[in-house]
Design a protein around this motif. Structure first.
Motif, short mmCIF file in Angstrom:
data_model
loop_
_atom_site.label_atom_id
_atom_site.label_comp_id
_atom_site.label_asym_id
_atom_site.label_seq_id
_atom_site.Cartn_x
_atom_site.Cartn_y
_atom_site.Cartn_z
N THR A 109 -23.90 1.17 -5.59
CA THR A 109 -23.21 0.30 -4.62
C THR A 109 -21.70 0.50 -4.75
OG1 THR A 109 -25.02 -1.29 -4.87
CG2 THR A 109 -22.99 -2.13 -3.92
N LEU A 110 -21.00 0.35 -3.64
CA LEU A 110 -19.54 0.43 -3.64
C LEU A 110 -18.97 -0.94 -3.29
CD1 LEU A 110 -19.19 3.72 -1.54
CD2 LEU A 110 -18.87 3.50 -4.02
N VAL A 111 -17.94 -1.35 -4.01
CA VAL A 111 -17.26 -2.61 -3.71
C VAL A 111 -15.81 -2.28 -3.36
CG1 VAL A 111 -16.77 -4.96 -4.48
CG2 VAL A 111 -18.74 -3.73 -5.44
N ILE A 112 -15.37 -2.76 -2.20
CA ILE A 112 -14.02 -2.43 -1.74
C ILE A 112 -13.26 -3.71 -1.34
CG2 ILE A 112 -14.87 -0.21 -0.88
CD1 ILE A 112 -14.42 -1.17 1.97
N PRO A 113 -11.94 -3.69 -1.50
CA PRO A 113 -11.14 -4.80 -0.98
C PRO A 113 -10.92 -4.61 0.52
CG PRO A 113 -9.69 -3.21 -2.03
CD PRO A 113 -11.10 -2.68 -2.17
N LYS A 114 -10.73 -5.70 1.24
CA LYS A 114 -10.42 -5.58 2.66
C LYS A 114 -8.96 -5.18 2.87
CE LYS A 114 -14.09 -8.53 4.34
NZ LYS A 114 -14.49 -9.76 5.05
N ALA A 115 -8.09 -5.59 1.94
CA ALA A 115 -6.68 -5.22 2.05
C ALA A 115 -6.54 -3.72 1.83
CB ALA A 115 -5.87 -5.98 1.01
N PRO A 116 -5.66 -3.07 2.60
CA PRO A 116 -5.50 -1.63 2.45
C PRO A 116 -4.76 -1.25 1.18
CG PRO A 116 -3.95 -2.47 4.08
CD PRO A 116 -4.81 -3.63 3.67
N SER A 117 -5.36 -0.38 0.38
CA SER A 117 -4.62 0.29 -0.69
C SER A 117 -5.34 1.60 -0.95
CB SER A 117 -4.49 -0.56 -1.95
OG SER A 117 -5.70 -0.63 -2.63
N ARG A 118 -4.57 2.56 -1.38
CA ARG A 118 -5.13 3.91 -1.58
C ARG A 118 -5.99 3.96 -2.83
NH1 ARG A 118 -3.80 9.26 0.08
NH2 ARG A 118 -3.73 10.69 -1.69
N GLY A 119 -5.54 3.21 -3.85
CA GLY A 119 -6.27 3.22 -5.12
C GLY A 119 -5.83 2.05 -5.98
N LEU A 147 -3.48 1.96 -8.23
CA LEU A 147 -2.07 1.87 -8.59
C LEU A 147 -1.20 1.18 -7.55
CD1 LEU A 147 -1.72 5.38 -10.27
CD2 LEU A 147 -2.34 3.19 -11.29
N ASP A 148 -1.61 1.23 -6.27
CA ASP A 148 -0.80 0.59 -5.22
C ASP A 148 -1.41 -0.73 -4.74
OD1 ASP A 148 -2.87 2.19 -4.11
OD2 ASP A 148 -1.91 2.15 -2.15
N ALA A 149 -2.45 -1.21 -5.42
CA ALA A 149 -3.09 -2.47 -5.00
C ALA A 149 -2.33 -3.67 -5.54
CB ALA A 149 -4.54 -2.51 -5.48
N ASP A 150 -2.33 -4.72 -4.75
CA ASP A 150 -1.75 -5.99 -5.16
C ASP A 150 -2.62 -6.60 -6.27
OD1 ASP A 150 0.18 -8.14 -3.79
OD2 ASP A 150 -1.63 -9.15 -4.55
N PRO A 151 -2.02 -7.22 -7.30
CA PRO A 151 -2.84 -7.82 -8.36
C PRO A 151 -3.85 -8.86 -7.84
CG PRO A 151 -0.57 -7.66 -9.07
CD PRO A 151 -0.59 -7.25 -7.63
N ALA A 156 0.84 -1.21 0.00
CA ALA A 156 0.00 0.00 0.00
C ALA A 156 0.87 1.25 0.00
CB ALA A 156 -0.90 0.00 1.22
N ASP A 157 0.39 2.26 -0.70
CA ASP A 157 1.02 3.58 -0.72
C ASP A 157 1.26 4.03 0.73
OD1 ASP A 157 1.10 6.53 -0.79
OD2 ASP A 157 0.66 6.28 -2.92
N ALA A 158 2.43 4.60 1.00
CA ALA A 158 2.77 5.03 2.37
C ALA A 158 1.78 6.08 2.88
CB ALA A 158 4.19 5.58 2.40
N ARG A 159 1.07 6.74 1.98
CA ARG A 159 0.11 7.75 2.41
C ARG A 159 -1.23 7.13 2.84
NH1 ARG A 159 -0.35 11.02 -2.82
NH2 ARG A 159 -0.06 8.90 -3.56
N TYR A 160 -1.38 5.80 2.71
CA TYR A 160 -2.65 5.17 3.10
C TYR A 160 -2.97 5.51 4.55
CZ TYR A 160 -6.33 1.85 4.03
OH TYR A 160 -7.54 1.31 4.39
N ASP A 161 -4.17 6.06 4.76
CA ASP A 161 -4.59 6.47 6.10
C ASP A 161 -5.52 5.40 6.68
OD1 ASP A 161 -5.66 7.59 8.36
OD2 ASP A 161 -6.68 9.24 7.32
N PRO A 162 -5.09 4.67 7.71
CA PRO A 162 -5.93 3.60 8.26
C PRO A 162 -7.20 4.11 8.93
CG PRO A 162 -3.91 3.88 9.56
CD PRO A 162 -3.78 4.77 8.38
N ASP A 163 -7.33 5.43 9.05
CA ASP A 163 -8.55 5.98 9.63
C ASP A 163 -9.47 6.60 8.58
OD1 ASP A 163 -8.30 5.22 12.26
OD2 ASP A 163 -6.91 6.85 12.69
N ASN A 164 -9.28 6.23 7.29
CA ASN A 164 -10.22 6.71 6.28
C ASN A 164 -11.59 6.04 6.51
OD1 ASN A 164 -10.78 4.45 4.18
ND2 ASN A 164 -8.56 4.35 4.46
N ILE A 165 -12.63 6.65 5.92
CA ILE A 165 -14.01 6.21 6.21
C ILE A 165 -14.22 4.73 5.88
CG2 ILE A 165 -16.42 6.48 5.47
CD1 ILE A 165 -15.78 9.48 5.09
#
Ligand code: 5GP
Length: 145
Positions: free
Chosen positions: A45-55, A57-61, A2-11
């Motif tokens: 509807t929104l679909v999100i991964p449980k793994a943290p990534s900002r967007g 570009l920094d997500a694991d394949p 994950a991008d170092a800027r990932y904020d674990p307190d995002n909504i």
């Protein structure tokens, strides 16, 4: 990673931890889907991964693969639940790209012929309406098996 800027307190991280409620429609080991509180259309509807990534570009394949599998599953259910003619997906990256919540997510919006989308970040939807719509999508998911 994950991008170092990932904020674990995002909504969305808070929604994943159960610290903020959501109208959940689908969950598996890697992803969660829930209603957007400021829908651009009925059934947004929104679909999100449980793994943290900002967007994107920094997500694991592997995270992207699981996310898109859920987007397809939820997309089918949303389209069926709202008897839609089509489906629009959005995925924004960084503020310049239109992103406002910095945890990777895909917007899934059922579309009807001739019905335009509402503004991004428009008004808040009624809770009871979102609850009813989430239930409708869950029923369609159950029917999908
Ligand atoms: P984006 O980052 O792609 O621009 O959009 C973020 C989306 O999250 C918006 O469509 C907005 O309506 C939605 N959103 C913002 N805060 C919340 C929240 O607390 N709960 C839910 N369910 N959706 C939210």
């Amino acid at each position: 990673m994950a991008d170092a800027r990932y904020d674990p307190d995002n909504i969305f991280a808070k929604i994943l931890r159960g610290e903020i409620p959501c109208h959940r429609v689908y969950e598996d080991a890697h992803t969660l889907a829930f209603m957007d509180v400021m829908p651009q259309g009925e059934g947004h509807t929104l679909v999100i991964p449980k793994a943290p990534s900002r967007g994107l570009l920094d997500a694991d394949p592997a995270t992207l693969a699981a996310l898109m599998a859920s987007v397809q599953r939820v997309g089918r259910a949303v389209k069926a639940a709202f008897e839609a003619d089509g489906l629009t997906l959005f995925q924004f990256n960084e503020a310049a790209g239109g992103q406002t919540v910095f945890h990777l997510h895909v917007h899934v919006i059922p579309r009807r012929e001739g019905v335009p989308l509402k503004r991004h970040e428009g008004g808040m939807a009624d809770n009871a309406v979102l609850a009813e719509q989430a239930a409708r999508i869950r029923t369609a998911l159950d029917a999908q098996g």
